[in-house]
Enzyme design. Structure first.
Site, PDB file in Angstrom:
ATOM      1  N   HIS A 111     -70.141  48.961  27.458  1.00 27.25           N
ATOM      2  CA  HIS A 111     -69.189  49.341  26.389  1.00 27.25           C
ATOM      3  C   HIS A 111     -68.831  50.829  26.440  1.00 27.25           C
ATOM      4  O   HIS A 111     -68.680  51.479  25.397  1.00 27.25           O
ATOM      5  CB  HIS A 111     -69.736  48.973  24.999  1.00 27.25           C
ATOM      6  CG  HIS A 111     -69.942  47.496  24.814  1.00 27.25           C
ATOM      7  ND1 HIS A 111     -68.940  46.659  24.429  1.00 27.25           N
ATOM      8  CD2 HIS A 111     -71.037  46.711  24.995  1.00 27.25           C
ATOM      9  CE1 HIS A 111     -69.404  45.412  24.355  1.00 27.25           C
ATOM     10  NE2 HIS A 111     -70.667  45.424  24.707  1.00 27.25           N
ATOM     11  N   ASN A 166     -68.449  40.663  19.649  1.00 26.13           N
ATOM     12  CA  ASN A 166     -67.514  40.667  20.783  1.00 26.13           C
ATOM     13  C   ASN A 166     -66.267  39.883  20.383  1.00 26.13           C
ATOM     14  O   ASN A 166     -66.234  39.255  19.326  1.00 26.13           O
ATOM     15  CB  ASN A 166     -68.149  39.988  22.004  1.00 26.13           C
ATOM     16  CG  ASN A 166     -69.059  40.932  22.790  1.00 26.13           C
ATOM     17  OD1 ASN A 166     -68.844  42.128  22.832  1.00 26.13           O
ATOM     18  ND2 ASN A 166     -70.066  40.367  23.410  1.00 26.13           N
TER      19      ASN A 166
END
Ligand code: NDP
Length: 503
Positions: free
Chosen positions: A56, A129
């Site tokens: 990320h 997510n």
């Protein structure tokens, strides 16, 4: 003398007379070490980069608020969810997963969807997510999985052999692979995608009764994706397309919003449900557990400083508030450790004191002391231990999480579900996708899998075939594989399939 408040200073407040010319011995140099302003400026610049997140790394964020739209007090005692109309400030960070900090926003990848609620009982983080499931269900596999999504250790290139070798040896990944290679793997923007907790969490009410829940954040902008070739083109045309889109929309007053829904399962239903409700490779079918709208989230303010607010933002699924707790989901249990740990490495042990991470609506009173960059009062002269009898902060038993029963043998228990792992991927391909979706997913897979060795193509295509014969058959044809060979491999056990496709 000019207005002192507008005078440039060093980091220590000493006014600077000249910021264009170093102190030198004569007009041609050399430079003198006594130019402390120059030395401080260079030394700080040398240290501007902090470690990027191992996953990320590339992200964009915005501030906003969450409002409750339905009474959920029967299920949770969380104060920020206690009343219809109640509003809580949030900060949200969206991201890609595998790419480095400068990578392109339109890469095929899941997208991170992390929300920090600044509640009056401390910060609550929902770290999800844009996909409702995940590739693996045991945290022991996570570092290996991520290695295969990154770069080859020798060539430093993305490597389809590593990528597909791991996935084809990990059949439980088939559901997430199917979502990833659909056009939902390349969202058009962060505004045009849903967010999912993916994990199951516990909600508990004022009576101590608990339920299991999953969150869904449904985009009010509508789902919009790039088709594969468009996403590829966009990597060159505008690598920062999603970051730009979010910033521009908010700056123009087009504030993106999401409807927040939950699916709720009782502990009794969980005991007898037809698959493990804590297995993150599975969704809870809407027909069995209809999502219920409970709130709305709106993003209405861009960060003023990217590094301070987005790069230093640190989320953890372990940041709970009263009324919300963990489930036994093994992947979640691994993340409860790993998120705080990675932030301690990336930002230091006092990262929770940074303005973006500190509780805003609740007091913070712990006995944690010292450590690098402790920049608040460090507890002053008060006791730094518990128990103490000097009236310092005390634990309050009213905040206890309900006990849940667990039992079993301590062992490395493998979960091998066999055919059950293919059911939801098959349903997605067959029942949910349109003809166009099916065309795109086959082309997206073929375009990527063709870069891997033939034996890996065969092993992976057999998994697609197990999910759905048409799905596997079309991928096989796209790759020029013999469909009968794929069918034969699909009929084998995973162990035999691996042997039959060994190097
Ligand atoms: P439903 O028909 O009730 O739900 C299907 C859901 O699939 C839709 O509501 C939508 O979820 C999502 N969806 C639509 N198109 C795509 C796509 N191209 N890629 C991924 N997801 C898509 O059936 P079930 O609940 O029984 O689920 C069937 C399958 O749908 C599952 O096996 C799973 O793969 C997928 N799915 C299910 C979700 C769930 O929580 N039950 C959530 C997301 C996907 P949304 O409204 O969230 O966009």
């Amino acid at each position: 003398m000019a207005d002192r408040s507008k005078t440039l200073t060093t980091g220590f407040g000493m006014p600077v007379d000249n910021d264009l010319n170093s102190v030198t011995a004569g007009p041609k140099g050399p430079v003198l070490v006594q130019d402390v302003h120059l030395i401080e400026k260079l030394a700080h610049f040398d240290r501007e980069r902090i470690p990027e997140r191992v996953v990320h790394a590339k992200g964009a964020g915005a501030h906003g608020w969450f409002e409750v739209t339905r009474d959920v007090t029967a299920y949770t005692r969380a104060k920020f969810l206690s009343k219809v109309g109640k509003k809580t400030d949030v900060f949200v960070r969206f991201s890609t997963v595998g790419g480095e900090r400068g990578s392109a926003d339109s890469e095929r990848d899941p997208r991170g969807f992390a929300v920090k609620f600044y509640t009056e009982e401390g910060n609550y983080d929902m770290v999800g997510n844009n996909t409702p499931v995940f590739f693996i269900r045991d945290p022991l596999k996570f570092p290996d999985f991520i290695h295969t999504q990154k770069r080859n250790p020798a060539s430093n290139l993305k490597d389809p052999d590593m990528f597909w070798d791991f996935l084809s040896l990990t059949p439980e990944s088939i559901h997430q692979v199917t979502i990833l290679f659909s056009d939902r793997g390349t969202p058009r923007s962060y505004r045009n995608m849903n967010g999912y907790s993916s994990h199951t969490y516990m909600w508990y009410n004022a009576k101590g009764e608990h339920s299991w829940i999953k969150y869904h954040f449904k985009t009010e902008q509508g789902i919009e994706n790039f088709a594969g070739p468009e996403a590829e083109r966009m990597r060159g045309v505008d690598p920062d397309v999603a970051t730009r889109d979010l910033h521009a929309a908010i700056a123009a007053g087009k504030h993106p919003a999401w409807r927040v829904e939950v699916q709720i399962m009782t502990p009794e239903q969980a005991k007898t449900y037809r698959f493990d409700p804590f297995d993150i490779t599975k969704v809870w079918p809407h027909a069995d557990f209809p999502p219920v709208a409970i709130g709305r989230m709106v993003l209405d303010r861009n960060p003023e400083n990217y590094f301070a607010e987005v790069e230093q933002a640190a989320f953890s699924p372990g940041n709970f508030v009263l009324g919300i707790g963990p489930s036994p989901d093994k992947m979640l249990q691994g993340r409860l450790f790993s998120y705080h740990d990675t932030h301690r490495h990336r930002l230091g042990p006092n990262y929770h004191l940074l303005p973006i991470n500190a509780p805003k609506a609740a007091p913070m009173a712990s006995y944690q002391r010292d450590g690098a960059m402790r920049f608040d009062g460090n507890g002053g002269g008060g006791p730094n231990y518990w128990p103490n009898s000097f009236g310092a902060p005390a634990p309050d038993p009213a905040y206890a999480v309900p006990s849940i029963e667990v039992s079993g043998t301590a062992a490395r228990h493998a979960i091998t579900l066999g055919d059950v792992d293919f059911v939801q991927a098959g349903a997605l391909f067959r029942k949910v996708m349109t003809d166009t979706d099916r065309e795109h997913i086959v082309a997206n897979i073929v375009g990527n899998l063709k870069g891997a060795q033939r034996r890996l193509q065969l092993r992976q295509t057999a998994l697609f075939y197990k999910a759905d014969a048409e799905y596997g058959g079309r991928v096989a044809m796209g790759l020029g594989l013999d469909v009968n060979e794929v069918k034969k491999l699909a009929a084998m056990s995973q162990e035999d399939r691996v042997k039959a496709t060994a190097a």
